[in-house]
Design an enzyme around this catalytic site. Structure first.
Site, PDB file in Angstrom:
ATOM      1  N   SER A  75       0.873  -1.144   0.049  1.00 29.11           N
ATOM      2  CA  SER A  75       0.003  -0.031  -0.099  1.00 29.11           C
ATOM      3  C   SER A  75       0.813   1.233  -0.057  1.00 29.11           C
ATOM      4  CB  SER A  75      -0.702  -0.015   1.284  1.00 29.11           C
ATOM      5  OG  SER A  75      -1.339   1.091   1.485  1.00 29.11           O
ATOM      6  N   HIS A 130      -1.132  -1.813  -3.802  1.00 26.65           N
ATOM      7  CA  HIS A 130      -2.541  -1.606  -3.498  1.00 26.65           C
ATOM      8  C   HIS A 130      -2.872  -0.117  -3.054  1.00 26.65           C
ATOM      9  CE1 HIS A 130      -5.783  -2.808  -0.752  1.00 26.65           C
ATOM     10  NE2 HIS A 130      -5.558  -1.551   0.041  1.00 26.65           N
ATOM     11  N   ASP A 158      -4.910   2.708  -2.076  1.00 21.53           N
ATOM     12  CA  ASP A 158      -6.158   3.264  -1.070  1.00 21.53           C
ATOM     13  C   ASP A 158      -6.743   4.583  -1.391  1.00 21.53           C
ATOM     14  OD1 ASP A 158      -6.186   1.167   0.970  1.00 21.53           O
ATOM     15  OD2 ASP A 158      -4.080   1.741   1.412  1.00 21.53           O
ATOM     16  N   MET A 215      -9.521   7.075  -0.954  1.00 17.91           N
ATOM     17  CA  MET A 215     -10.405   7.527   0.145  1.00 17.91           C
ATOM     18  C   MET A 215     -10.983   8.769  -0.029  1.00 17.91           C
ATOM     19  SD  MET A 215      -7.924   6.786   3.395  1.00 17.91           S
ATOM     20  CE  MET A 215      -7.158   5.084   3.488  1.00 17.91           C
ATOM     21  N   HIS A 233      -8.434  -0.210  -3.976  1.00 19.62           N
ATOM     22  CA  HIS A 233      -9.299  -0.368  -3.032  1.00 19.62           C
ATOM     23  C   HIS A 233     -10.183   0.893  -2.751  1.00 19.62           C
ATOM     24  CE1 HIS A 233      -9.481  -1.006   1.755  1.00 19.62           C
ATOM     25  NE2 HIS A 233     -10.835  -1.223   1.190  1.00 19.62           N
ATOM     26  N   MET A 284     -12.387   2.923  -1.124  1.00 20.25           N
ATOM     27  CA  MET A 284     -13.062   3.447   0.211  1.00 20.25           C
ATOM     28  C   MET A 284     -14.098   4.555  -0.189  1.00 20.25           C
ATOM     29  SD  MET A 284     -10.061   2.360   2.470  1.00 20.25           S
ATOM     30  CE  MET A 284      -8.731   2.573   1.460  1.00 20.25           C
ATOM     31  N   MET A 288     -11.132  -6.722   5.762  1.00 21.70           N
ATOM     32  CA  MET A 288     -10.615  -5.675   6.568  1.00 21.70           C
ATOM     33  C   MET A 288     -10.060  -6.060   7.931  1.00 21.70           C
ATOM     34  SD  MET A 288      -9.898  -3.235   4.146  1.00 21.70           S
ATOM     35  CE  MET A 288      -9.209  -2.212   5.344  1.00 21.70           C
ATOM     36  N   GLY A 325      -9.312   3.784   6.671  1.00 21.88           N
ATOM     37  CA  GLY A 325      -9.183   5.250   6.721  1.00 21.88           C
ATOM     38  C   GLY A 325      -7.679   5.598   6.951  1.00 21.88           C
ATOM     39  N   ASP A 360      -6.284  -6.909   4.881  1.00 17.86           N
ATOM     40  CA  ASP A 360      -5.655  -5.547   5.011  1.00 17.86           C
ATOM     41  C   ASP A 360      -5.671  -4.741   6.203  1.00 17.86           C
ATOM     42  OD1 ASP A 360      -4.977  -2.841   4.052  1.00 17.86           O
ATOM     43  OD2 ASP A 360      -6.836  -2.450   2.887  1.00 17.86           O
ATOM     44  N   GLY A 411      -2.921  -3.653   9.756  1.00 16.56           N
ATOM     45  CA  GLY A 411      -2.173  -4.299  10.814  1.00 16.56           C
ATOM     46  C   GLY A 411      -1.488  -5.433  10.604  1.00 16.56           C
TER      47      GLY A 411
HETATM   48  C1  DX5 Z   1      -6.537   1.210   5.541  1.00 15.62           C
HETATM   49  C2  DX5 Z   1      -6.079   0.892   4.159  1.00 15.62           C
HETATM   50  C3  DX5 Z   1      -5.128   0.014   4.502  1.00 15.62           C
HETATM   51  C4  DX5 Z   1      -3.660   0.765   4.818  1.00 15.62           C
HETATM   52  C5  DX5 Z   1      -2.947  -0.333   5.578  1.00 15.62           C
HETATM   53  O1  DX5 Z   1      -7.763   1.996   5.413  1.00 15.62           O
HETATM   54  O2  DX5 Z   1      -7.176   0.326   3.487  1.00 15.62           O
HETATM   55  O3  DX5 Z   1      -4.732  -0.667   3.104  1.00 15.62           O
HETATM   56  O4  DX5 Z   1      -2.984   1.265   4.231  1.00 15.62           O
HETATM   57  O5  DX5 Z   1      -2.126  -0.004   6.440  1.00 15.62           O
HETATM   58  P1  DX5 Z   1      -1.176  -0.710   7.447  1.00 15.62           P
HETATM   59  O6  DX5 Z   1      -0.550  -1.936   6.718  1.00 15.62           O
HETATM   60  O7  DX5 Z   1      -0.241   0.309   8.152  1.00 15.62           O
HETATM   61  O8  DX5 Z   1      -2.159  -1.201   8.445  1.00 15.62           O
HETATM   62 ZN    ZN Z   2      -6.462  -0.752   1.950  1.00 16.65          ZN
END
Ligand code: DX5
Ligand code: ZN
Length: 236
Positions: A9, A34, A36, A38, A67, A69, A160, A165, A193, A195
């Protein structure tokens, strides 16, 4: 043994050196990027849109997964396809029947219990008609049962393991039984995705994941190749 892929990501990479970060990630053995996306509405953060995806496409050799969101994703599917996303992942919560209270965006993560199934079907077909792979994402508070009727029509499920976010959040353990539940019914790819680190990666792999997303753990390290190997469970 099953082959695990890492999806990087770029949210946590050094945007000032995007071209170099992409090169370094590919050299380290990352399998996908990946992206993200948002909108500050579906999630309490704003990231980037099609122009950045387009730029990443010109810089990267490997597949890009977007992805989304965002609310009203149907308005933007074509834009992300044209920008060069290879996999487009929609959130089932974007299709929830209930109207979302905009005043709670920053405090209440989205969940879905009942969705506009016909709209979701239409958008799955739309992604396919554009020649792209289809993913469906589930927030931590949404039951995997909602997906069951769609499993035969999609390529990937994105589980998730944080409320979306932000990168750098703590892994939510209830993702593990959910991955197992989906694995028992789904032959396609399961991607997880949020943590992901050296401690959580083996657990999600054991539960049945194929692809692990990493933002902060990967881009916070000095040696991307070592992290990719570590997360895949390969000996350095
Ligand atoms: C969260 C995103 C993730 C995020 C993951 O909203 O969808 O893709 O970037 O970040 P880490 O790997 O730091 O948890
Ligand atoms: Zn993501």
């Amino acid at each position: 043994m099953k082959k695990i892929q890492i999806s990087a990501s770029i949210l946590s990479c050094d945007f000032g050196n995007l071209a170099q970060e992409i090169k370094k990630s590919e050299a380290a053995g990352v399998g996908y990027f990946h992206l993200d996306i948002m909108d500050g509405h579906f999630v309490p953060n704003i990231s980037f849109g099609p122009p950045i995806v387009k730029k990443v496409r010109t810089l990267a050799k490997i597949n890009l997964d977007a992805h989304l969101m965002i609310d009203n994703p149907w308005l933007y599917i074509e834009d992300f396809a044209k920008a060069g996303a290879d996999i487009i992942t929609l959130h089932v919560e974007s299709y929830d029947v209930k109207q979302h209270d905009v005043n709670t965006i920053k405090t209440t993560p989205r969940t879905a219990t009942r969705i506009k199934r016909e709209d979701l079907k239409r958008d799955i077909a739309k992604i396919r008609s554009l020649g792209k792979k289809v993913g469906l994402a589930l927030n931590p508070g949404t039951s995997a049962v909602l997906l069951e009727d769609f499993l035969g029509e999609i390529d990937l499920v994105l589980v998730m393991s944080v409320n979306p976010g932000f990168s750098g959040q703590k892994f939510i353990e209830s993702a593990l039984p959910k991955i197992k539940q989906i694995r028992s019914k789904f032959k396609g790819l399961i991607k997880v995705d949020g943590g992901i680190n050296a401690e959580t990666a083996p657990k999600v792999i054991a539960a049945g994941a194929d692809i692990l997303v990493s933002a902060s753990y990967l881009y916070g390290s000095k040696d991307y190749a070592a992290v990719v190997k570590e997360l895949k469970g390969e000996r350095p």
